[in-house]
Scaffold this motif. Structure first.
Motif, short mmCIF file in Angstrom:
data_model
loop_
_atom_site.label_atom_id
_atom_site.label_comp_id
_atom_site.label_asym_id
_atom_site.label_seq_id
_atom_site.Cartn_x
_atom_site.Cartn_y
_atom_site.Cartn_z
N TYR A 128 0.84 -1.20 0.00
CA TYR A 128 0.00 0.00 0.00
C TYR A 128 0.87 1.26 0.00
CZ TYR A 128 -2.67 3.86 1.89
OH TYR A 128 -3.21 5.11 2.09
N ALA A 129 1.91 1.24 0.83
CA ALA A 129 2.78 2.42 0.94
C ALA A 129 3.44 2.76 -0.38
CB ALA A 129 3.83 2.19 2.02
N ALA A 130 3.73 1.73 -1.18
CA ALA A 130 4.37 1.98 -2.47
C ALA A 130 3.50 2.84 -3.37
CB ALA A 130 4.68 0.65 -3.16
N GLU A 131 2.17 2.77 -3.18
CA GLU A 131 1.26 3.57 -3.99
C GLU A 131 0.99 4.94 -3.38
OE1 GLU A 131 0.19 2.87 -6.95
OE2 GLU A 131 1.21 0.93 -6.94
N SER A 132 1.12 5.06 -2.07
CA SER A 132 0.76 6.31 -1.40
C SER A 132 1.96 7.14 -0.96
CB SER A 132 -0.12 6.03 -0.18
OG SER A 132 0.57 5.21 0.75
N ASP A 133 3.10 6.51 -0.68
CA ASP A 133 4.23 7.22 -0.10
C ASP A 133 4.82 8.33 -0.97
OD1 ASP A 133 4.17 6.10 2.35
OD2 ASP A 133 5.94 4.84 2.10
N PRO A 134 4.94 8.17 -2.28
CA PRO A 134 5.58 9.24 -3.06
C PRO A 134 4.92 10.60 -2.87
CG PRO A 134 5.46 7.24 -4.37
CD PRO A 134 4.68 6.97 -3.11
N ILE A 135 3.60 10.68 -2.98
CA ILE A 135 2.94 11.98 -2.82
C ILE A 135 2.87 12.36 -1.35
CG2 ILE A 135 0.61 10.98 -2.79
CD1 ILE A 135 1.73 14.40 -4.23
N GLU A 136 2.70 11.37 -0.46
CA GLU A 136 2.65 11.68 0.97
C GLU A 136 4.00 12.22 1.44
OE1 GLU A 136 1.21 8.45 3.28
OE2 GLU A 136 -0.82 8.54 2.43
N SER A 137 5.08 11.69 0.91
CA SER A 137 6.40 12.18 1.29
C SER A 137 6.60 13.63 0.85
CB SER A 137 7.49 11.29 0.66
OG SER A 137 7.42 9.98 1.17
N ARG A 138 6.03 13.97 -0.29
CA ARG A 138 6.12 15.36 -0.75
C ARG A 138 5.36 16.30 0.19
NH1 ARG A 138 4.30 16.42 -6.67
NH2 ARG A 138 4.68 18.54 -5.91
N TYR A 139 4.21 15.86 0.67
CA TYR A 139 3.45 16.69 1.60
C TYR A 139 4.20 16.87 2.91
CZ TYR A 139 -0.90 17.51 -0.90
OH TYR A 139 -1.84 17.97 -1.81
N LEU A 140 4.82 15.80 3.39
CA LEU A 140 5.59 15.91 4.63
C LEU A 140 6.73 16.91 4.45
CD1 LEU A 140 6.45 15.17 7.46
CD2 LEU A 140 7.56 13.12 6.53
N SER A 141 7.44 16.84 3.34
CA SER A 141 8.54 17.78 3.09
C SER A 141 8.03 19.20 2.99
CB SER A 141 9.27 17.39 1.80
OG SER A 141 9.87 16.11 1.92
N ALA A 142 6.87 19.38 2.35
CA ALA A 142 6.30 20.72 2.20
C ALA A 142 5.87 21.28 3.56
CB ALA A 142 5.11 20.68 1.24
N LEU A 143 5.32 20.44 4.42
CA LEU A 143 4.93 20.89 5.76
C LEU A 143 6.16 21.27 6.58
CD1 LEU A 143 2.04 18.45 6.73
CD2 LEU A 143 1.92 20.95 6.75
N GLN A 144 7.20 20.50 6.46
CA GLN A 144 8.43 20.83 7.18
C GLN A 144 9.00 22.17 6.71
OE1 GLN A 144 10.53 17.17 6.37
NE2 GLN A 144 10.03 16.31 8.38
N ALA A 145 8.91 22.43 5.41
CA ALA A 145 9.38 23.71 4.89
C ALA A 145 8.49 24.86 5.34
CB ALA A 145 9.44 23.66 3.36
N ALA A 146 7.19 24.58 5.48
CA ALA A 146 6.25 25.63 5.90
C ALA A 146 6.29 25.88 7.41
CB ALA A 146 4.83 25.24 5.49
#
Length: 207
Positions: A128-146
């Motif tokens: 499941y993570a293989a399908e969801s992690d790529p975009i979820e990882s981008r959101y985590l990085s964006a939140l950390q930057a914000a």
């Protein structure tokens, strides 16, 4: 017009979503799926190759609309300097939309995703993570930057809890899906959840 081959493939995916969502991966036999789909094992092997490959295809199909919408919103936001609230909204709304605005189909898909995402097997959760992690990882990085004032691990902790809270609201929505159109305002639920998460990130990470 769909060909018979396309119809068989879609039928297998539809039944797989329902049966895996009800019984989990290990608790659902390939035979049960093929019987319900009026197909056979040869059809599964032809279209997917194996039971696990069928599951992977079902997850990919179910997650595609959510991932596509989350990616579209994030692409737009990253053209500027998104706030935590904008990022949270862009993540939460597509996830709730899966359940609250798509009727019976949404309920089936959400139950399926919830069951697979929290499957006892690490291997299935990884699938499941293989399908969801790529975009979820981008959101985590964006939140950390914000949230530059917060430690990255603190933002990650808040992010994991956001995922859990979203999953909880999705599962609760499932239990009252038949009355959602009459009694539940999807926009109000989304706004309440987003407001709570924004406050949690703000207070939890600044204290």
């Amino acid at each position: 017009m769909e060909t018979p081959v396309e119809t068989t493939r879609e039928r297998l995916l539809n039944v797989a979503e329902q049966r895996f969502g009800e019984g989990g991966y290990e608790g659902t036999s390939l035979r049960a799926i093929t019987v319900a789909a009026a197909a056979n094992i040869a059809a599964v092997n032809y279209h997917f190759g194996s039971k696990e490959a069928l599951l992977r295809a079902a997850v990919a199909r179910a997650m595609a609309p959510v991932n596509t919408e989350r990616r579209r919103r994030l692409d737009q936001l990253e053209a500027g300097s998104p706030t935590p609230e904008q990022l949270i909204r862009a993540f939460i709304e597509p996830g709730l939309d899966l359940v609250l605005r798509r009727g019976e189909r949404g309920a089936v898909v959400a139950r399926f995703i919830g069951r697979i995402a929290f499957d006892p097997s690490q291997r299935i959760r990884d699938l499941y993570a293989a399908e969801s992690d790529p975009i979820e990882s981008r959101y985590l990085s964006a939140l950390q930057a914000a949230l530059p004032q917060a430690a990255p691990e603190s933002v990650a902790f808040g992010y994991v809890n956001m995922l859990g809270l979203l999953a909880l609201h999705q599962s609760q929505a499932l239990s009252r899906t038949p009355g959602v159109a009459e009694d539940e305002d999807p926009s109000k639920l989304a706004e309440n959840l987003i407001a709570f998460l924004v406050a949690a990130f703000d207070k939890g990470l600044r204290s």
